[in-house]
Design an enzyme around this catalytic site. Structure first.
Site, PDB file in Angstrom:
ATOM      1  N   GLN A 315       1.198  -1.596  -0.320  1.00 37.03           N
ATOM      2  CA  GLN A 315       1.856  -0.346  -0.696  1.00 37.03           C
ATOM      3  C   GLN A 315       1.831   0.637   0.460  1.00 37.03           C
ATOM      4  O   GLN A 315       2.794   1.375   0.695  1.00 37.03           O
ATOM      5  CB  GLN A 315       1.159   0.250  -1.927  1.00 37.03           C
ATOM      6  CG  GLN A 315       1.578   1.672  -2.278  1.00 37.03           C
ATOM      7  CD  GLN A 315       3.050   1.795  -2.610  1.00 37.03           C
ATOM      8  OE1 GLN A 315       3.692   0.827  -3.006  1.00 37.03           O
ATOM      9  NE2 GLN A 315       3.596   2.997  -2.446  1.00 37.03           N
ATOM     10  N   GLU A 316       0.754   0.654   1.198  1.00 41.48           N
ATOM     11  CA  GLU A 316       0.608   1.619   2.288  1.00 41.48           C
ATOM     12  C   GLU A 316       1.420   1.238   3.519  1.00 41.48           C
ATOM     13  O   GLU A 316       2.050   2.099   4.146  1.00 41.48           O
ATOM     14  CB  GLU A 316      -0.875   1.739   2.673  1.00 41.48           C
ATOM     15  CG  GLU A 316      -1.774   2.353   1.611  1.00 41.48           C
ATOM     16  CD  GLU A 316      -1.580   3.862   1.484  1.00 41.48           C
ATOM     17  OE1 GLU A 316      -0.775   4.433   2.248  1.00 41.48           O
ATOM     18  OE2 GLU A 316      -2.242   4.461   0.618  1.00 41.48           O
ATOM     19  N   SER A 317       1.420  -0.048   3.890  1.00 37.00           N
ATOM     20  CA  SER A 317       1.956  -0.411   5.207  1.00 37.00           C
ATOM     21  C   SER A 317       2.787  -1.683   5.236  1.00 37.00           C
ATOM     22  O   SER A 317       3.244  -2.083   6.314  1.00 37.00           O
ATOM     23  CB  SER A 317       0.794  -0.589   6.186  1.00 37.00           C
ATOM     24  OG  SER A 317       0.010  -1.715   5.802  1.00 37.00           O
ATOM     25  N   TYR A 442       2.793   5.506  -7.165  1.00 39.76           N
ATOM     26  CA  TYR A 442       1.900   4.805  -6.239  1.00 39.76           C
ATOM     27  C   TYR A 442       1.038   3.788  -6.975  1.00 39.76           C
ATOM     28  O   TYR A 442       0.947   2.615  -6.581  1.00 39.76           O
ATOM     29  CB  TYR A 442       1.031   5.851  -5.538  1.00 39.76           C
ATOM     30  CG  TYR A 442       0.005   5.321  -4.565  1.00 39.76           C
ATOM     31  CD1 TYR A 442       0.343   5.025  -3.253  1.00 39.76           C
ATOM     32  CD2 TYR A 442      -1.324   5.150  -4.959  1.00 39.76           C
ATOM     33  CE1 TYR A 442      -0.605   4.567  -2.348  1.00 39.76           C
ATOM     34  CE2 TYR A 442      -2.283   4.693  -4.069  1.00 39.76           C
ATOM     35  CZ  TYR A 442      -1.919   4.400  -2.764  1.00 39.76           C
ATOM     36  OH  TYR A 442      -2.854   3.948  -1.871  1.00 39.76           O
TER      37      TYR A 442
END
Length: 470
Positions: A315-317, A442
């Site tokens: 999800q972040e990168s 998120y």
């Protein structure tokens, strides 16, 4: 004469003993057979047989879960007994175990069809699904059952799908199909994707969860709508346990329990995006293997399932250690400079440092969440705080309590997080406004990626054991 006297004495005792045994036998015969409910209560456990799948029963970081499992556990709790789960991929055995009495009931995503109702007693449905035809995107679409004529078609043996195809074949002998023993929906989808099958049938709830793992497949024809999923009991038993299950399921519908479970297991599933799904599957093969060992090491250090940590990183990168955001966070776990210093690392772009620090930071947040908050809500709140901050999460929990919700339940709290950006609530926020709606999205994305990682691992393991179709 003495011998005759002793012999008569022995005979007298023998007749008396026989009379006693006869009376005892009559008493035992007159004693009523325990009811199904009495058997459950006397042994202190409810024995449920199920079929492992993403829609019924599987294991994640918090232990066993799944729609069927949670419902069955709720039923056991309502009876005040423990739950014992038996599992089998063989639906014929699932039904046999119920009829034989090995299990008290089957909670296995069974469709209550007229055919199966001849040998089993089904409860009121707790869900309805559609039966879909699945095929590769580059193969001919299906708009009618006749489109399945002379195709390489297979379904799991003993399922409602096999019953549907048998009826279709009686109407149209050109429809031919195979029944695969012990096949799971995931295995059949994999066989279609790799070209070993042209078509298979799948229930809509399973397809909804599994389709991101198979982005090159599509379902464009509904074979049957409003198929009822229900629990199955033996027809030989009395109805005591069956009626208790009926009352429980009826109450679960009325009080919103089933709706909450549907939201828990399906609410984080977004509208399907084939491009995003293809990217995920490509990265699953190309990128994740480079970092899997580090994620597993972080699991040992922090106690978090390595697949959850991997889902956070995706999800972040997108598992890109060179990723950088406009706000300056960077690396696999997208850490800020402050967080990196707090966690004692010097290079945010180093994959090992980023994963280790990100997992440790996530653990520090989790430890600050009140222990009374049960899993999985505690983990979902941890992820929300990782995104929006601990203070803003607390504001959302306060709003939840003021509005009559449960501040310790993620399903309730996630409804209030978007209110943090609403000026109408500004006066009630100790930590000021925040983009709480973004935190909800998120968490939803991470849950989705985590589920996919769990199911991908299970699907590949099971697919390796499935024999090639003849």
């Amino acid at each position: 004469m003495k011998f005759l006297r002793y012999n008569r004495k022995y005979l007298k005792h023998l007749l008396a003993s026989l009379a006693l045994f006869s009376v005892l036998g009559m008493m035992l015969a007159m004693r009523p057979t325990p009811t199904a409910m009495e058997r459950v209560m006397s042994r202190g456990e409810l024995v449920v047989i199920t079929r492992p799948s993403s829609t019924t029963y599987y294991q994640d970081q918090h232990g066993f879960t799944g729609m069927e499992y949670e419902l069955a556990r709720g039923f056991a709790d309502s009876l005040g007994v423990k739950l014992r789960v038996l599992e089998s991929d063989d639906l014929a055995y699932v039904r046999y175990a119920v009829r034989k009495g090995t299990a008290d009931l089957a909670a296995a995503g069974l469709v209550a069809t007229p055919e199966s109702s001849e040998s089993l007693r089904f409860t009121t449905p707790y869900q309805t699904v559609r039966t879909l035809v699945v095929h590769r995107r580059n193969s001919p679409s299906v708009s009618d059952m006749r489109d399945l004529e002379d195709r390489n078609l297979a379904v799991a043996a003993g399922t409602s799908h096999a019953e549907l195809l048998l009826k279709a074949q009686l109407q149209d002998p050109a429809i031919k199909y195979q029944e695969v023993e012990d096949a799971t929906p995931e295995q059949l989808l994999a066989l279609v994707e790799n070209g070993k099958l042209d078509y298979t049938l799948i229930n809509s709830n399973s397809y909804t969860l599994q389709r991101p793992l198979y982005p090159d497949l599509k379902a464009d024809y509904v074979v049957a709508a409003k198929q009822p999923l229900a629990w199955a009991f033996s027809q030989k038993d009395d109805q005591s346990l069956y009626l208790a299950a009926q009352r429980y399921l009826t109450q679960a519908k009325a009080d919103g329990t089933i709706a909450k479970l549907e939201d828990r297991f399906y609410g984080h599933v977004e509208q399907f995006n084939p491009y995003a799904a293809r990217s995920f599957m490509r990265h699953l093969d190309d990128r994740l293997p480079r970092y899997e060992a580090t994620f597993r090491q972080a699991e040992g250090d922090t106690g978090f399932d390595w697949r959850l940590l991997a889902a956070v990183a995706y999800q972040e990168s997108l598992w890109d250690p060179r990723a950088i955001s406009p706000t300056g966070v960077e690396g696999l776990m997208m850490l800020t400079n402050d967080t990196a210093r707090e966690m004692g690392i010097s290079d945010r772009t180093d994959p090992t440092q980023s994963i280790t620090a990100g997992a440790a930071y996530l653990r520090s947040i989790h430890d600050r969440i009140p222990e009374r908050i049960a899993e999985p809500s505690r983990t979902w709140m941890t992820l929300a705080a990782y995104n929006v901050g601990m203070g803003h999460l607390e504001d959302a929990r306060v709003l939840t309590e003021r509005q009559g919700g449960n501040p310790d339940n993620w399903q309730d709290v996630k409804q209030r997080l978007p209110m943090l950006a609403n000026s109408a609530y500004a006066g009630q926020l100790r930590y000021g406004p925040a983009r709480g709606g973004q935190a909800v999205v998120y968490v939803r994305h991470i849950r989705r990626y985590y589920d996919l990682l769990v199911w991908a691992e299970n699907s590949r393991r099971k697919s390796d054991t499935l024999l090639a179709l003849n």
